[in-house]
Design a protein around this motif. Structure first.
Motif, PDB file in Angstrom:
ATOM      1  N   SER B  86      55.654  36.431  28.883  1.00  0.00           N
ATOM      2  CA  SER B  86      54.172  36.459  28.133  1.00  0.00           C
ATOM      3  C   SER B  86      54.334  34.709  28.243  1.00  0.00           C
ATOM      4  O   SER B  86      55.036  34.201  27.448  1.00  0.00           O
ATOM      5  CB  SER B  86      53.736  37.303  27.478  1.00  0.00           C
ATOM      6  OG  SER B  86      54.512  36.474  25.934  1.00  0.00           O
ATOM      7  N   LYS B  87      52.904  34.348  28.477  1.00  0.00           N
ATOM      8  CA  LYS B  87      53.015  32.966  27.734  1.00  0.00           C
ATOM      9  C   LYS B  87      51.655  33.315  27.114  1.00  0.00           C
ATOM     10  O   LYS B  87      50.361  33.365  27.208  1.00  0.00           O
ATOM     11  CB  LYS B  87      52.266  32.488  29.733  1.00  0.00           C
ATOM     12  CG  LYS B  87      52.915  31.684  30.359  1.00  0.00           C
ATOM     13  CD  LYS B  87      52.597  31.363  31.233  1.00  0.00           C
ATOM     14  CE  LYS B  87      53.483  30.749  32.569  1.00  0.00           C
ATOM     15  NZ  LYS B  87      53.026  30.111  33.403  1.00  0.00           N
ATOM     16  N   PRO B  88      51.869  32.798  25.669  1.00  0.00           N
ATOM     17  CA  PRO B  88      51.500  33.212  24.117  1.00  0.00           C
ATOM     18  C   PRO B  88      50.494  31.926  24.215  1.00  0.00           C
ATOM     19  O   PRO B  88      50.775  30.737  24.498  1.00  0.00           O
ATOM     20  CB  PRO B  88      52.329  32.931  23.141  1.00  0.00           C
ATOM     21  CG  PRO B  88      53.359  32.358  23.937  1.00  0.00           C
ATOM     22  CD  PRO B  88      53.431  32.672  25.271  1.00  0.00           C
ATOM     23  N   VAL B  89      48.987  32.101  24.204  1.00  0.00           N
ATOM     24  CA  VAL B  89      47.538  30.997  23.799  1.00  0.00           C
ATOM     25  C   VAL B  89      48.106  30.462  22.234  1.00  0.00           C
ATOM     26  O   VAL B  89      47.799  31.682  21.456  1.00  0.00           O
ATOM     27  CB  VAL B  89      47.017  32.297  24.358  1.00  0.00           C
ATOM     28  CG1 VAL B  89      45.576  30.280  24.044  1.00  0.00           C
ATOM     29  CG2 VAL B  89      47.181  32.229  26.106  1.00  0.00           C
ATOM     30  N   ASP B  90      48.399  29.526  22.107  1.00  0.00           N
ATOM     31  CA  ASP B  90      47.939  28.669  20.854  1.00  0.00           C
ATOM     32  C   ASP B  90      46.799  28.446  20.481  1.00  0.00           C
ATOM     33  O   ASP B  90      46.371  27.258  21.509  1.00  0.00           O
ATOM     34  CB  ASP B  90      49.374  27.603  20.797  1.00  0.00           C
ATOM     35  CG  ASP B  90      49.392  27.180  19.269  1.00  0.00           C
ATOM     36  OD1 ASP B  90      47.871  27.543  18.587  1.00  0.00           O
ATOM     37  OD2 ASP B  90      50.177  26.290  19.303  1.00  0.00           O
ATOM     38  N   PRO B  91      45.817  28.584  19.659  1.00  0.00           N
ATOM     39  CA  PRO B  91      44.631  28.559  19.598  1.00  0.00           C
ATOM     40  C   PRO B  91      44.588  27.023  19.478  1.00  0.00           C
ATOM     41  O   PRO B  91      43.594  26.281  19.888  1.00  0.00           O
ATOM     42  CB  PRO B  91      43.913  29.331  19.337  1.00  0.00           C
ATOM     43  CG  PRO B  91      44.864  30.110  18.083  1.00  0.00           C
ATOM     44  CD  PRO B  91      46.129  30.216  19.133  1.00  0.00           C
ATOM     45  N   THR B  92      44.849  26.455  18.526  1.00  0.00           N
ATOM     46  CA  THR B  92      45.134  24.723  18.144  1.00  0.00           C
ATOM     47  C   THR B  92      45.328  24.162  18.809  1.00  0.00           C
ATOM     48  O   THR B  92      45.297  22.421  18.652  1.00  0.00           O
ATOM     49  CB  THR B  92      45.517  25.154  16.968  1.00  0.00           C
ATOM     50  OG1 THR B  92      47.518  25.737  17.640  1.00  0.00           O
ATOM     51  CG2 THR B  92      45.901  26.075  15.799  1.00  0.00           C
ATOM     52  N   LEU B  93      45.583  24.118  20.328  1.00  0.00           N
ATOM     53  CA  LEU B  93      46.356  23.162  21.107  1.00  0.00           C
ATOM     54  C   LEU B  93      45.273  23.609  22.208  1.00  0.00           C
ATOM     55  O   LEU B  93      45.012  23.993  22.607  1.00  0.00           O
ATOM     56  CB  LEU B  93      47.693  24.104  21.461  1.00  0.00           C
ATOM     57  CG  LEU B  93      48.910  23.162  20.574  1.00  0.00           C
ATOM     58  CD1 LEU B  93      50.153  23.250  21.550  1.00  0.00           C
ATOM     59  CD2 LEU B  93      48.804  21.408  20.945  1.00  0.00           C
ATOM     60  N   PRO B  94      44.521  22.483  22.458  1.00  0.00           N
ATOM     61  CA  PRO B  94      44.297  21.977  23.774  1.00  0.00           C
ATOM     62  C   PRO B  94      44.577  22.253  25.394  1.00  0.00           C
ATOM     63  O   PRO B  94      45.360  22.982  25.145  1.00  0.00           O
ATOM     64  CB  PRO B  94      43.297  20.424  23.540  1.00  0.00           C
ATOM     65  CG  PRO B  94      44.926  20.340  23.475  1.00  0.00           C
ATOM     66  CD  PRO B  94      44.956  20.566  22.400  1.00  0.00           C
ATOM     67  N   SER B  95      43.931  23.331  25.243  1.00  0.00           N
ATOM     68  CA  SER B  95      44.049  24.414  26.780  1.00  0.00           C
ATOM     69  C   SER B  95      45.051  23.735  27.770  1.00  0.00           C
ATOM     70  O   SER B  95      44.099  22.030  27.885  1.00  0.00           O
ATOM     71  CB  SER B  95      43.093  25.017  27.669  1.00  0.00           C
ATOM     72  OG  SER B  95      42.075  24.720  28.625  1.00  0.00           O
ATOM     73  N   GLY B  96      45.940  23.019  28.504  1.00  0.00           N
ATOM     74  CA  GLY B  96      46.456  22.353  29.733  1.00  0.00           C
ATOM     75  C   GLY B  96      47.676  21.172  29.164  1.00  0.00           C
ATOM     76  O   GLY B  96      47.953  20.192  29.595  1.00  0.00           O
ATOM     77  N   VAL B  97      47.763  21.216  27.694  1.00  0.00           N
ATOM     78  CA  VAL B  97      48.593  20.548  27.714  1.00  0.00           C
ATOM     79  C   VAL B  97      49.749  21.602  26.714  1.00  0.00           C
ATOM     80  O   VAL B  97      50.127  22.549  26.609  1.00  0.00           O
ATOM     81  CB  VAL B  97      47.969  20.493  25.698  1.00  0.00           C
ATOM     82  CG1 VAL B  97      49.322  19.499  25.245  1.00  0.00           C
ATOM     83  CG2 VAL B  97      47.171  19.432  26.359  1.00  0.00           C
ATOM     84  N   ASN B  98      50.588  20.342  27.560  1.00  0.00           N
ATOM     85  CA  ASN B  98      52.133  21.189  27.107  1.00  0.00           C
ATOM     86  C   ASN B  98      52.823  21.853  26.068  1.00  0.00           C
ATOM     87  O   ASN B  98      52.618  20.850  24.936  1.00  0.00           O
ATOM     88  CB  ASN B  98      53.240  19.994  27.843  1.00  0.00           C
ATOM     89  CG  ASN B  98      54.440  20.265  27.867  1.00  0.00           C
ATOM     90  OD1 ASN B  98      55.600  21.006  27.499  1.00  0.00           O
ATOM     91  ND2 ASN B  98      55.647  19.822  28.907  1.00  0.00           N
ATOM     92  N   ASN B  99      52.780  22.815  25.506  1.00  0.00           N
ATOM     93  CA  ASN B  99      52.656  23.170  24.325  1.00  0.00           C
ATOM     94  C   ASN B  99      54.692  23.733  23.826  1.00  0.00           C
ATOM     95  O   ASN B  99      54.471  24.689  23.702  1.00  0.00           O
ATOM     96  CB  ASN B  99      51.529  24.149  24.404  1.00  0.00           C
ATOM     97  CG  ASN B  99      52.608  26.076  24.930  1.00  0.00           C
ATOM     98  OD1 ASN B  99      53.205  25.494  25.805  1.00  0.00           O
ATOM     99  ND2 ASN B  99      51.499  26.843  25.002  1.00  0.00           N
ATOM    100  N   VAL B 100      55.571  22.363  24.474  1.00  0.00           N
ATOM    101  CA  VAL B 100      56.700  22.927  24.400  1.00  0.00           C
ATOM    102  C   VAL B 100      56.991  22.860  23.356  1.00  0.00           C
ATOM    103  O   VAL B 100      56.267  21.381  22.568  1.00  0.00           O
ATOM    104  CB  VAL B 100      57.593  22.519  25.116  1.00  0.00           C
ATOM    105  CG1 VAL B 100      59.489  23.340  24.968  1.00  0.00           C
ATOM    106  CG2 VAL B 100      57.710  23.579  26.368  1.00  0.00           C
ATOM    107  N   ASP B 101      57.641  22.887  21.754  1.00  0.00           N
ATOM    108  CA  ASP B 101      58.163  22.186  20.302  1.00  0.00           C
ATOM    109  C   ASP B 101      59.725  22.847  20.404  1.00  0.00           C
ATOM    110  O   ASP B 101      59.815  23.499  20.284  1.00  0.00           O
ATOM    111  CB  ASP B 101      57.543  23.352  19.959  1.00  0.00           C
ATOM    112  CG  ASP B 101      57.692  22.652  18.290  1.00  0.00           C
ATOM    113  OD1 ASP B 101      58.689  21.689  18.206  1.00  0.00           O
ATOM    114  OD2 ASP B 101      57.257  23.799  17.107  1.00  0.00           O
TER     115      ASP B 101
END
Lengths: 168, 140
Positions: B86-101
Motif C-alpha cells: 500500500s502507499k501510506p499517506v502521511d497527513p503531515t506532508l503536503p501531497s505530491g512531495v517525495n515522502n521517502v525517509d
C-alpha cells in the motif's frame, strides 16, 4: 520492463545505482565545464541535470489502487469478519525502480563576469560564464554519493537474503 | 496424509509466508531507496504482520466454503494469507512531495534482513529436525 523474478530486488537497486551514477556524471561534466565559454550550440556551457521518474507500468498503479470488490466491515467485536473477496491480481507489482527520463539543460541565465581581456568578452567587457554554481554541484554530489551508497546497502541486503534462501 | 502432519500443521507454512513477506518488503524498500531523489515519489509499504496475527488467532466461527463463489466467513487460512502493498499517506506532508525517509528505510531494511535470516534459519532447523527424525539420528 517488469522486474518480477527472484532477482528483482537486485535489479531495482541496480536501477537506483545507475540513476545516481548518471547524476554523478552530469555533475562531473558541470564541474569540468565551470568556465567553458564556447559550446557547439554557441554561448557558454549550460548546467545539465538528469530528470528521474519512478518506473512503473500503468497496470501497476491500477493494481495498487484497485479496491477490493466486497469487504465486510466489523464495527463490533462480536461481528464475524468477512475477509476481502478479491485481492489485486498480483499485489507484488508495486514498482520497478527508477528511470532516468532525460538530461535537461538548466534554463537559468549565464553569469556575466567583467573581464575585458577575455576573447569572448562583449563590447562592454562582460563575459557570459556558465550558469554552474560549484557549491550547488558539490552539494548535489554529496547527495548523489550517499544515495548511491544507500542503494548499494539495499543491494547487499537483498543479496545476503537470497544467499540465506539457498541455505535452507 | 503424511505431508499434512509433517508440514502443513507445523510452523513451516507460517515461516514460508514470513520469508515471502520479508522478501517482498526488501524489494519495496529497495524501490523506495532507488527513488530517493525522484520528485513526487510516494513510498510503498508492505502489510503482513496484522494479517498474520488475524490468521493465527483464528476465530470461533468459521464458514465452510464448498464453492468458489461462497464468501469467506471468519478468518482466512494461513495458506490464503498474502502480504499486500500500500502507499501510506502521511497527513503531515503536503501531497505530491517525495515522502521517502532514508533513515527509516535503512532501519526497515536491516530489520527485514534480520527477520528473513531468522525465518530462513528457523526453517532450516525445522527441516534438519525432520531429517534427523527420519534417519533416527540426533540433531546436531
Amino acid at each position: 520492463m517488469a522486474f518480477n523474478g527472484m532477482f528483482s530486488g537486485l535489479e531495482i537497486s541496480a536501477s537506483g545505482m545507475h540513476a545516481q551514477r548518471i547524476m554523478q556524471n552530469t555533475i562531473s561534466s558541470n564541474l569540468a565545464n565551470v568556465e567553458t565559454t564556447r559550446t557547439e550550440e554557441g554561448g557558454p556551457y549550460r548546467r545539465q541535470f538528469p530528470v528521474f521518474s519512478a518506473a512503473s507500468d500503468q497496470s501497476d498503479v491500477s493494481l495498487i489502487n484497485q479496491k477490493v470488490k466486497l469487504h465486510g466491515v466489523t464495527t463490533n467485536e462480536n461481528h464475524i469478519e468477512i475477509p476481502p473477496t478479491e485481492y489485486p491480481r498480483d499485489e507484488r507489482f508495486f514498482g520497478n525502480g527508477v528511470n532516468v527520463d532525460e538530461i535537461r539543460e538548466d534554463s537559468r541565465t549565464p553569469k556575466m563576469v567583467y573581464d575585458p581581456s577575455h576573447p569572448d568578452a562583449d563590447k562592454n567587457g562582460y563575459v557570459a560564464m556558465p550558469n554552474v554554481s560549484v557549491i550547488e554541484e558539490m552539494t548535489n554530489m554529496i547527495s548523489a554519493t550517499r544515495a548511491y551508497e544507500a542503494n548499494v546497502t539495499a543491494f547487499n541486503a537483498t543479496k545476503s537474503m537470497l544467499q540465506q534462501a539457498l541455505q535452507i | 496424509m503424511l505431508g499434512e502432519t509433517l508440514f502443513d500443521r507445523t510452523t513451516i507454512p507460517v515461516l514460508t509466508k514470513t520469508l515471502d513477506a520479508s522478501m517482498l518488503r526488501s524489494r519495496t524498500i529497495a524501490n523506495n531507496i532507488a527513488n530517493i531523489n525522484t520528485p513526487g515519489y510516494q513510498r510503498v509499504e508492505v502489510n503482513f504482520e496484522d494479517e498474520l496475527k488475524k490468521a493465527l488467532e483464528g476465530h470461533e466461527l468459521q464458514g465452510m466454503r464448498t464453492d468458489d463463489k461462497h464468501l469467506p466467513l471468519g478468518q482466512s487460512d494461513i495458506s490464503e494469507l498474502n502480504a499486500t502493498v500500500s502507499k501510506p499517506v502521511d497527513p503531515t506532508l503536503p501531497s505530491g512531495v517525495n515522502n521517502v525517509d532514508i533513515e527509516n528505510e535503512m532501519a526497515k531494511l536491516a530489520e527485514t534482513q534480520i527477520e528473513y535470516n531468522f525465518a530462513a534459519k528457523f526453517l532450516k532447523g525445522k527441516f534438519s529436525a525432520l531429517n534427523a527424525a527420519i534417519q533416527q539420528k540426533s540433531i546436531q
